[in-house]
Write a protein that holds these residues in place. Sequence first.
Motif, PDB file in Angstrom:
ATOM      1  N   ARG A  83       0.200   3.948  -6.098  1.00  0.00           N
ATOM      2  CA  ARG A  83      -0.865   3.032  -5.698  1.00  0.00           C
ATOM      3  C   ARG A  83      -2.010   3.023  -6.709  1.00  0.00           C
ATOM      4  NH1 ARG A  83      -3.370   5.166  -0.470  1.00  0.00           N
ATOM      5  NH2 ARG A  83      -1.300   4.681   0.344  1.00  0.00           N
TER       6      ARG A  83
ATOM      7  N   LYS B 136      -2.650  -3.773   8.605  1.00  0.00           N
ATOM      8  CA  LYS B 136      -3.970  -3.881   7.977  1.00  0.00           C
ATOM      9  C   LYS B 136      -3.826  -4.488   6.591  1.00  0.00           C
ATOM     10  CE  LYS B 136      -3.810   1.038   6.766  1.00  0.00           C
ATOM     11  NZ  LYS B 136      -4.422   2.373   6.938  1.00  0.00           N
ATOM     12  N   THR B 137      -4.828  -5.279   6.227  1.00  0.00           N
ATOM     13  CA  THR B 137      -4.824  -6.005   4.960  1.00  0.00           C
ATOM     14  C   THR B 137      -6.161  -5.792   4.279  1.00  0.00           C
ATOM     15  OG1 THR B 137      -3.353  -7.710   5.871  1.00  0.00           O
ATOM     16  CG2 THR B 137      -4.607  -8.293   3.899  1.00  0.00           C
ATOM     17  N   LEU B 138      -6.104  -5.545   2.964  1.00  0.00           N
ATOM     18  CA  LEU B 138      -7.307  -5.421   2.142  1.00  0.00           C
ATOM     19  C   LEU B 138      -7.387  -6.622   1.213  1.00  0.00           C
ATOM     20  CD1 LEU B 138      -9.636  -3.587   0.848  1.00  0.00           C
ATOM     21  CD2 LEU B 138      -7.855  -2.816  -0.735  1.00  0.00           C
ATOM     22  N   HIS B 139      -8.538  -7.275   1.185  1.00  0.00           N
ATOM     23  CA  HIS B 139      -8.809  -8.303   0.181  1.00  0.00           C
ATOM     24  C   HIS B 139      -9.957  -7.822  -0.695  1.00  0.00           C
ATOM     25  CE1 HIS B 139      -7.062 -12.134   2.284  1.00  0.00           C
ATOM     26  NE2 HIS B 139      -6.180 -11.168   2.188  1.00  0.00           N
ATOM     27  N   ALA B 140      -9.700  -7.686  -1.981  1.00  0.00           N
ATOM     28  CA  ALA B 140     -10.754  -7.285  -2.917  1.00  0.00           C
ATOM     29  C   ALA B 140     -10.958  -8.377  -3.944  1.00  0.00           C
ATOM     30  CB  ALA B 140     -10.377  -5.979  -3.612  1.00  0.00           C
ATOM     31  N   ASN B 141     -12.229  -8.666  -4.231  1.00  0.00           N
ATOM     32  CA  ASN B 141     -12.558  -9.647  -5.262  1.00  0.00           C
ATOM     33  C   ASN B 141     -13.580  -9.057  -6.212  1.00  0.00           C
ATOM     34  OD1 ASN B 141     -11.321 -12.429  -4.442  1.00  0.00           O
ATOM     35  ND2 ASN B 141     -12.126 -11.562  -2.545  1.00  0.00           N
TER      36      ASN B 141
ATOM     37  N   TRP C   3       0.818  -1.221   0.000  1.00  0.00           N
ATOM     38  CA  TRP C   3       0.000   0.000   0.000  1.00  0.00           C
ATOM     39  C   TRP C   3       0.853   1.273   0.000  1.00  0.00           C
ATOM     40  CZ3 TRP C   3      -4.885   0.237  -1.226  1.00  0.00           C
ATOM     41  CH2 TRP C   3      -5.684   1.331  -0.832  1.00  0.00           C
TER      42      TRP C   3
ATOM     43  N   PHE D 241      -9.932   2.220   4.068  1.00  0.00           N
ATOM     44  CA  PHE D 241      -8.778   1.367   4.343  1.00  0.00           C
ATOM     45  C   PHE D 241      -7.544   2.220   4.623  1.00  0.00           C
ATOM     46  CE2 PHE D 241      -5.060  -1.120   2.835  1.00  0.00           C
ATOM     47  CZ  PHE D 241      -5.130  -2.141   3.762  1.00  0.00           C
ATOM     48  N   ASP D 242      -7.373   3.267   3.800  1.00  0.00           N
ATOM     49  CA  ASP D 242      -6.228   4.155   3.974  1.00  0.00           C
ATOM     50  C   ASP D 242      -6.283   4.867   5.326  1.00  0.00           C
ATOM     51  OD1 ASP D 242      -3.844   5.069   2.673  1.00  0.00           O
ATOM     52  OD2 ASP D 242      -4.781   7.042   2.520  1.00  0.00           O
TER      53      ASP D 242
ATOM     54  N   ARG E  62     -16.634   2.173  -4.515  1.00  0.00           N
ATOM     55  CA  ARG E  62     -15.347   1.530  -4.266  1.00  0.00           C
ATOM     56  C   ARG E  62     -14.330   2.489  -3.635  1.00  0.00           C
ATOM     57  NH1 ARG E  62     -12.910   0.008  -9.757  1.00  0.00           N
ATOM     58  NH2 ARG E  62     -14.742  -1.351  -9.805  1.00  0.00           N
ATOM     59  N   GLN E  63     -14.309   3.722  -4.172  1.00  0.00           N
ATOM     60  CA  GLN E  63     -13.302   4.663  -3.695  1.00  0.00           C
ATOM     61  C   GLN E  63     -13.465   4.949  -2.205  1.00  0.00           C
ATOM     62  OE1 GLN E  63     -10.654   5.659  -5.591  1.00  0.00           O
ATOM     63  NE2 GLN E  63      -9.912   6.293  -3.572  1.00  0.00           N
TER      64      GLN E  63
ATOM     65  N   LEU F 166     -11.759   2.232  -0.325  1.00  0.00           N
ATOM     66  CA  LEU F 166     -10.300   2.374  -0.385  1.00  0.00           C
ATOM     67  C   LEU F 166      -9.837   3.513   0.520  1.00  0.00           C
ATOM     68  CD1 LEU F 166      -9.844   1.893  -4.248  1.00  0.00           C
ATOM     69  CD2 LEU F 166      -9.308   0.230  -2.456  1.00  0.00           C
TER      70      LEU F 166
ATOM     71  N   PHE G 203      -5.428  -3.516 -11.669  1.00  0.00           N
ATOM     72  CA  PHE G 203      -6.319  -4.578 -11.160  1.00  0.00           C
ATOM     73  C   PHE G 203      -7.680  -4.476 -11.832  1.00  0.00           C
ATOM     74  CE2 PHE G 203      -9.453  -6.150  -8.014  1.00  0.00           C
ATOM     75  CZ  PHE G 203      -9.051  -7.483  -7.993  1.00  0.00           C
TER      76      PHE G 203
ATOM     77  N   LYS H 268     -10.571 -12.486 -10.130  1.00  0.00           N
ATOM     78  CA  LYS H 268      -9.326 -11.823  -9.737  1.00  0.00           C
ATOM     79  C   LYS H 268      -9.453 -11.325  -8.315  1.00  0.00           C
ATOM     80  CE  LYS H 268     -10.773  -7.631 -12.220  1.00  0.00           C
ATOM     81  NZ  LYS H 268     -10.502  -6.705 -13.327  1.00  0.00           N
ATOM     82  N   THR H 269      -8.325 -11.391  -7.601  1.00  0.00           N
ATOM     83  CA  THR H 269      -8.278 -11.023  -6.188  1.00  0.00           C
ATOM     84  C   THR H 269      -7.107 -10.079  -5.972  1.00  0.00           C
ATOM     85  OG1 THR H 269      -9.204 -13.162  -5.529  1.00  0.00           O
ATOM     86  CG2 THR H 269      -8.031 -11.923  -3.834  1.00  0.00           C
ATOM     87  N   LEU H 270      -7.348  -9.022  -5.187  1.00  0.00           N
ATOM     88  CA  LEU H 270      -6.299  -8.082  -4.796  1.00  0.00           C
ATOM     89  C   LEU H 270      -6.019  -8.253  -3.316  1.00  0.00           C
ATOM     90  CD1 LEU H 270      -4.624  -5.377  -5.354  1.00  0.00           C
ATOM     91  CD2 LEU H 270      -6.680  -4.182  -4.569  1.00  0.00           C
ATOM     92  N   HIS H 271      -4.753  -8.409  -2.953  1.00  0.00           N
ATOM     93  CA  HIS H 271      -4.342  -8.375  -1.554  1.00  0.00           C
ATOM     94  C   HIS H 271      -3.440  -7.161  -1.367  1.00  0.00           C
ATOM     95  CE1 HIS H 271      -4.922 -12.861  -0.265  1.00  0.00           C
ATOM     96  NE2 HIS H 271      -6.020 -12.343  -0.794  1.00  0.00           N
ATOM     97  N   ALA H 272      -3.856  -6.236  -0.483  1.00  0.00           N
ATOM     98  CA  ALA H 272      -3.017  -5.069  -0.195  1.00  0.00           C
ATOM     99  C   ALA H 272      -2.655  -5.076   1.278  1.00  0.00           C
ATOM    100  CB  ALA H 272      -3.761  -3.785  -0.552  1.00  0.00           C
ATOM    101  N   ASN H 273      -1.395  -4.764   1.567  1.00  0.00           N
ATOM    102  CA  ASN H 273      -0.926  -4.658   2.947  1.00  0.00           C
ATOM    103  C   ASN H 273      -0.175  -3.355   3.132  1.00  0.00           C
ATOM    104  OD1 ASN H 273      -1.353  -7.440   4.369  1.00  0.00           O
ATOM    105  ND2 ASN H 273      -0.610  -7.943   2.310  1.00  0.00           N
ATOM    106  N   THR H 274      -0.290  -2.785   4.318  1.00  0.00           N
ATOM    107  CA  THR H 274       0.479  -1.592   4.613  1.00  0.00           C
ATOM    108  C   THR H 274       1.966  -1.918   4.603  1.00  0.00           C
ATOM    109  OG1 THR H 274      -0.044  -2.111   6.920  1.00  0.00           O
ATOM    110  CG2 THR H 274      -1.195  -0.265   5.923  1.00  0.00           C
TER     111      THR H 274
ATOM    112  N   TRP I 253     -15.371  -5.698  -5.315  1.00  0.00           N
ATOM    113  CA  TRP I 253     -14.882  -4.658  -6.227  1.00  0.00           C
ATOM    114  C   TRP I 253     -16.008  -3.992  -7.015  1.00  0.00           C
ATOM    115  CZ3 TRP I 253     -10.343  -2.472  -5.996  1.00  0.00           C
ATOM    116  CH2 TRP I 253      -9.801  -1.795  -7.089  1.00  0.00           C
TER     117      TRP I 253
END
Lengths: 266, 266
Positions: free
Chosen positions: A211, B226-231, A204, B218-219, B211-212, B215, A218, A226-232, B204
């Motif tokens: 970003r 912290k972890t984000l999983h998006a599908n 992230w 999350f920010d 969506r924004q 996001l 994506f 499709k899958t997104l994994h985001a980590n700080t 997603w």
Amino acid sequence: MHFTSEQRLDDGVLAREFTLGEIPGTLWTPESAESAESAESAVSAVSAAPAPLILMAHNNGLPKSDARLVARARHSVRRGYAVASIDAAGCGDRPRSAAEEQARADLRRALRAGEPVDEIFESLVGPLVDKAAPEWRVTLDALLSLPEVGGPVGYSGWTALGIRLAVTEPRIAAAGFFAGGYVPHAQREEARKVTVPLLLLLQWDDEGNPRQRALDLFDAFGTEAKTLHANTGGHTGTPWFEGEDAGRFFDRHLSQHGGQGLQGPR
Amino acid sequence: MHFTSEQRLDDGVLAREFTLGEIPGTLWTPESAESAESAESAVSAVSAAPAPLILMAHNNGLPKSDARLVARARHSVRRGYAVASIDAAGCGDRPRSAAEEQARADLRRALRAGEPVDEIFESLVGPLVDKAAPEWRVTLDALLSLPEVGGPVGYSGWTALGIRLAVTEPRIAAAGFFAGGYVPHAQREEARKVTVPLLLLLQWDDEGNPRQRALDLFDAFGTEAKTLHANTGGHTGTPWFEGEDAGRFFDRHLSQHGGQGLQGPR
């Protein structure tokens, strides 16, 4: 394909260096899979099914001997996969052309000066992808001719190359991409044609990689699953558990085709 | 806290309905944990350690008996957790005030007419969070007094309520949020004060949830881990494997405190 050396590692992983023409590569396999080749009895040959293959393509700045890459490869082999990596033309320890050296020098200078780098990245990474992709495909042909290596095939790592391979190479069945690298315009367009299941891994707070560009990429992928994994954290801060998650991603998409240590839904 | 009924399910899960004053709730536990309460021999009482608790707070529009929620609860219990859910004031099957009925009617009308809904959501969800949070905290007190239930505690589900609980309730040690719901201004501000490890799950292409905004949320979270999983897919399209991923997330953060079926890094 000529194997030039081999090393038996303490976690049951066999690491073999090979050359294929000018291409240097490493193949990591479970020792049990390797035994299929040398087994004297039919029973043990049958018991060692070919391991599904993961192509692990590093970012162009790292050699295939980089410690983090080797650790990722061994982790995947412990899950039952064969993993291969090469230093493609202009990548890793391979000799660089004068144009590549110039582009890398321009890049360092621009980064130091805080100047825009997109155009330089474009001139560097675009040609690298164009030259690397056919070398990876030739390598894939050779790897799949080995009795201990099976398909379909997973791809892991360098996003720009992976996009090119995923749209030109039907044997690739699933792709795990790391978002921390420049993706040329051509591959951002090609992303729409990618239809294999994919996992995009994003840091992230990656200092050098905007970003929003990763999120746009994506969004652009043509894949339904499709899958997104985001980590700080920054570029190199990917948490350990993402290695496990990537392993489970490949298990889901490659498991029906053999391999050991594979998991399904409960 | 009064248990009003119990049901032994075929996967080794004990589901008990309870009331706590006006609050109706369900507690799901491993049958082995429940035996700690009724065990006659000291040996079996000792062998059944308290199960770490996950508070599963549904989006305000669903009752705690919703089939998807029950399936999530049972999945967590099979991993070794105790799971509890309540219908808080104005939520699920609880009676609604005239103001809540009016806000829900306004919302339906605005959605049909394609008019902006943020202000209506704000007037509906803000007060719901304010009323639900103290009921969840009272419930938490009662649950942790049971010998078969342990802490620290995980939280799973409704984001707006979870933010409020995570910043006011120090016993919550990890939180899994689902991004598909309106988060009032107050909780978007409070998000900066959230410091527990968290996993945010985003669909997603969620039709009703920009969506924004997810996001940005999350920010905003103050958490370092912290972890984000998006599908890809709409509001209800979360893939099955995210249930497994959420389970492993809780395992990582609650496992040192007991519980069964827990996994660590290799």
